[in-house]
Each structure stands twice: as structure tokens, then as C-alpha cells.
Scaffold this motif. Structure first.
Motif, PDB file in Angstrom:
ATOM      1  N   ARG A 285      -2.387   5.508   8.046  1.00 22.11           N
ATOM      2  CA  ARG A 285      -2.802   4.307   8.074  1.00 22.11           C
ATOM      3  C   ARG A 285      -2.331   2.895   7.511  1.00 22.11           C
ATOM      4  O   ARG A 285      -1.659   3.328   6.124  1.00 22.11           O
ATOM      5  CB  ARG A 285      -4.614   4.220   8.215  1.00 22.11           C
ATOM      6  N   ASN A 286      -2.172   2.198   8.023  1.00 21.18           N
ATOM      7  CA  ASN A 286      -1.369   0.686   7.113  1.00 21.18           C
ATOM      8  C   ASN A 286      -2.818  -0.296   7.119  1.00 21.18           C
ATOM      9  O   ASN A 286      -3.733  -0.146   8.182  1.00 21.18           O
ATOM     10  CB  ASN A 286      -0.406  -0.051   8.670  1.00 21.18           C
ATOM     11  N   SER A 287      -3.004  -0.616   6.542  1.00 23.28           N
ATOM     12  CA  SER A 287      -3.907  -1.693   5.727  1.00 23.28           C
ATOM     13  C   SER A 287      -3.717  -2.951   6.219  1.00 23.28           C
ATOM     14  O   SER A 287      -3.011  -3.512   6.848  1.00 23.28           O
ATOM     15  CB  SER A 287      -3.380  -1.290   4.208  1.00 23.28           C
ATOM     16  N   LEU A 288      -5.466  -3.851   6.296  1.00 23.15           N
ATOM     17  CA  LEU A 288      -5.262  -4.743   6.085  1.00 23.15           C
ATOM     18  C   LEU A 288      -4.602  -5.837   6.082  1.00 23.15           C
ATOM     19  O   LEU A 288      -4.812  -5.814   5.020  1.00 23.15           O
ATOM     20  CB  LEU A 288      -7.250  -5.017   6.148  1.00 23.15           C
ATOM     21  N   HIS A 289      -3.839  -6.615   6.655  1.00 27.18           N
ATOM     22  CA  HIS A 289      -3.491  -7.503   6.373  1.00 27.18           C
ATOM     23  C   HIS A 289      -3.895  -8.190   7.856  1.00 27.18           C
ATOM     24  O   HIS A 289      -4.052  -8.863   9.126  1.00 27.18           O
ATOM     25  CB  HIS A 289      -2.046  -7.371   6.442  1.00 27.18           C
ATOM     26  N   SER A 290      -3.181  -9.998   7.981  1.00 25.01           N
ATOM     27  CA  SER A 290      -3.234 -10.903   8.465  1.00 25.01           C
ATOM     28  C   SER A 290      -1.977 -11.681   8.557  1.00 25.01           C
ATOM     29  O   SER A 290      -1.093 -11.105   7.796  1.00 25.01           O
ATOM     30  CB  SER A 290      -4.183 -12.239   8.626  1.00 25.01           C
TER      31      SER A 290
ATOM     32  N   ASP B  44       0.235  -1.664  -0.065  1.00 22.02           N
ATOM     33  CA  ASP B  44      -0.038  -0.172  -0.089  1.00 22.02           C
ATOM     34  C   ASP B  44       1.013   1.394  -0.242  1.00 22.02           C
ATOM     35  O   ASP B  44       0.060   2.052   0.174  1.00 22.02           O
ATOM     36  CB  ASP B  44      -0.779  -0.135   1.155  1.00 22.02           C
ATOM     37  N   ALA B  45       2.249   0.997  -0.174  1.00 21.85           N
ATOM     38  CA  ALA B  45       3.173   2.299   0.074  1.00 21.85           C
ATOM     39  C   ALA B  45       2.519   3.210  -1.664  1.00 21.85           C
ATOM     40  O   ALA B  45       2.795   4.621  -1.373  1.00 21.85           O
ATOM     41  CB  ALA B  45       4.608   2.267  -1.284  1.00 21.85           C
TER      42      ALA B  45
END
Length: 317
Positions: free
Chosen positions: A68-73, A21-22
Motif C-alpha cells: 500500500r501507499n501511505s496516506l498523503h495529500s 514510507d519506503a
């Protein structure tokens, strides 16, 4: 026997293209730091300060307000404590299952196997320090499908190998290498959607609560018998001026010291260094060391030690 290695906060080298997402608006000002071990960066140019891993990785994320930092697992543990600023953590397939706001010094042992993201909701540049389970940090990041799709729309493609390619720089997927496949609806159904009430009491510890617990002895923060009961492949303690060991000691495990508040004098084998907030020290097993506050005033730090436990799942829902 090797000597302790120290990474200074003021000497951290950021990577601004570490993740998919950079280029995505709202996430394009992130700075990623890999302090100990390679972490989970997807960029080939990520600087690693200490290559050796003690059974876990140490990293950090720096972000300006509203970034923000995007949704990840992750497949293994991901633990954050807030060094600077005010942060909102959110989780779930679309980031709407639950959320919690963390202040400076608060720590969050984010359950594995759920999508999570975070944003700086403070008024200045913020920094969160991270502990990632396993020597290889679980083999990378699993992104929510919408994150991959949005990133591609802004020129970044994640290969099935986990490597990131920037079309804005003229890069393209190598011949024979395909893009990272999106998770299917069936696969997505396997990611838990816990509520705030299910997560926060068991996975979040507040700084001022830990300060009270560590008044006379180190507070056990993460471990089999700790405030946040877990066995993620490492254990975390919280130390203050009143709970630091007064005599020299030796640990049979690798030990990482992460200064939170105040200045700490670390002494070993005729050497001495002062740790300031944000500094990270890696101390190998067998080295006799003495640690004590170097000045008056508030003093606190997190201590991480490797354990024989596998860096496995933490979600118990």
C-alpha cells in the motif's frame, strides 16, 4: 519544432526509495516511476524519463499484492487510471472516511486537499498511471502525521526542505535543517473527510462506461464539460477504435497519449511508431499526427492535453 517523445512501458526505470514510507512494512515494496516531469518524489536518485513538463506531470506506481501507499495529500490534481491489477483507494485522516475499488481501465480524479492512499488488492503485480497537476506537481506531498512518525521509526527522516534522508545509509539532516513538522490538530481539521457516496459519483469513471461513451466519438473524461467535471490544468479524453479521428490533426496544446488496451500506430512527418499498453507519448504543439489501431481487437487509450486553467483545488464538498 521538436518531435514526439515516447517512453516504453518495458523501459521504465523504477525508484524504490521515492517516498517516506519506503522502509515501512507493508509499503516497502513500492516502485515509483516519473515519466514526464519530476513528479513528487522525495528521493534524490529518482530517474526522470522526460524532463520537459507540458503543464502537468505523468508518473506511475507499481506494487505487488497487499502493498500500500501511505496516506498523503496534494495541493493540485492527482488522477489515476488502473493499467494492471485491482486497486483499493481509501481516504480521510485515518483512511476510514471512504473507499472505492478500481478495476483495469477505471479512472479516479482524486479530490485535492484530502488524505488519500491506495493498495494493490489483486493477485499479481499491479500498475497505476498518474497525472499530476502543475509543472512542479504542487510542490510535493503532505503526509499524515502517523506516516512521518512510523517512517522515522524505520530509519527515514523527511527534512523541512522536502528531501528524504535514510539513516540506514548513514545519512543525517544537514546542519541548520530541521525535520518536517507534523501537522497540528488545528491544521488537520482543515482536511475534508468526504464519504464514499460524496466522492465516487463525481470523481470516478468506469472503463466499460467510457468504452460505451466512446463508441463513435472521443469521450470527455475530465474537463469543464466532461463526465468528471473539473478544470485541474489539463483535460482528459478516452478514445477507442470507433472514435479515433480518421484524418491527420494538429493540437495547439501539448498532448500526451497513454495506451490502455491494444496497439496504436502513431504517425507524424514521415515517422511511425507503435504504442503498446503502458507506453506514453508526449507530442508537442503544432505537430501533425495520425493515430489509429495497429491491430484488430479491443483498443483504447487516454489522451491528456494541457489547458490554461490553474492546477487548483478540485474538492467541491
Amino acid at each position: 519544432m521538436s518531435a514526439p517523445q515516447i517512453v516504453r512501458y518495458g523501459e521504465l526505470i523504477p525508484c524504490r526509495t521515492a517516498f517516506i514510507d519506503a522502509h515501512t512494512p507493508g509499503s516497502d515494496q513500492k516502485e515509483n516511476f516519473t515519466i514526464i516531469g519530476g513528479g513528487v518524489s522525495e528521493a534524490a536518485d529518482q530517474h526522470v524519463h522526460i524532463q520537459e513538463t507540458p503543464g502537468f506531470n505523468i508518473g506511475a506506481a507499481g506494487q505487488p499484492p497487499k502493498c500500500r501507499n501511505s496516506l498523503h495529500s496534494h495541493r493540485t490534481a492527482e488522477v489515476f487510471f488502473v493499467l494492471k491489477g485491482r486497486w483499493r483507494f481509501f481516504w480521510g485522516r485515518h483512511g476510514t472516511a471512504g473507499e472505492v475499488v478500481l478495476e483495469e481501465g477505471d479512472i479516479f480524479n482524486i479530490p485535492t486537499g484530502i488524505f488519500r492512499g491506495f493498495e494493490n488488492i489483486g493477485t499479481d503485480y499491479g500498475m497505476i498511471m498518474a497525472i499530476l497537476g502543475g509543472d512542479d506537481a504542487g510542490g510535493g506531498v503532505i503526509w499524515a502525521p502517523q506516516v512521518i512518525e512510523e517512517a522515522e521509526a524505520h530509519g527515514l527522516i523527511l527534512a523541512e526542505t522536502g528531501r528524504l534522508y535514510d539513516t540506514k545509509r548513514g545519512e543525517a539532516l544537514p546542519e541548520g535543517v530541521g525535520p518536517m513538522p507534523l501537522l497540528s490538530e488545528e491544521e488537520l481539521a482543515g482536511f475534508p473527510e468526504p464519504t464514499t457516496a460524496e466522492v465516487v459519483p463525481h470523481y470516478v469513471a468506469r472503463y466499460w462506461d467510457l468504452m460505451a461513451l466512446a463508441d463513435r466519438k472521443p469521450a470527455r473524461v475530465i474537463g469543464a464539460d466532461a463526465v468528471l467535471r473539473d478544470k485541474p490544468g489539463f483535460e482528459v479524453d478516452f478514445l477507442t477504435r470507433g472514435s479515433i479521428p480518421s484524418d491527420p490533426y494538429v493540437s495547439e496544446a501539448h498532448e500526451v497519449l497513454m495506451a490502455m488496451r491494444g496497439h496504436w500506430r502513431l504517425m507524424w512527418e514521415g515517422h511511425a511508431q507503435v504504442l503498446a499498453p503502458g507506453d506514453t507519448a508526449l507530442i508537442p504543439p503544432g505537430v501533425e499526427r495520425t493515430l489509429f489501431p495497429a491491430m484488430t481487437g479491443e483498443a483504447s487509450l487516454y489522451r491528456v492535453r494541457s489547458t490554461a486553467d490553474p492546477a487548483g483545488p478540485t474538492w467541491r464538498g
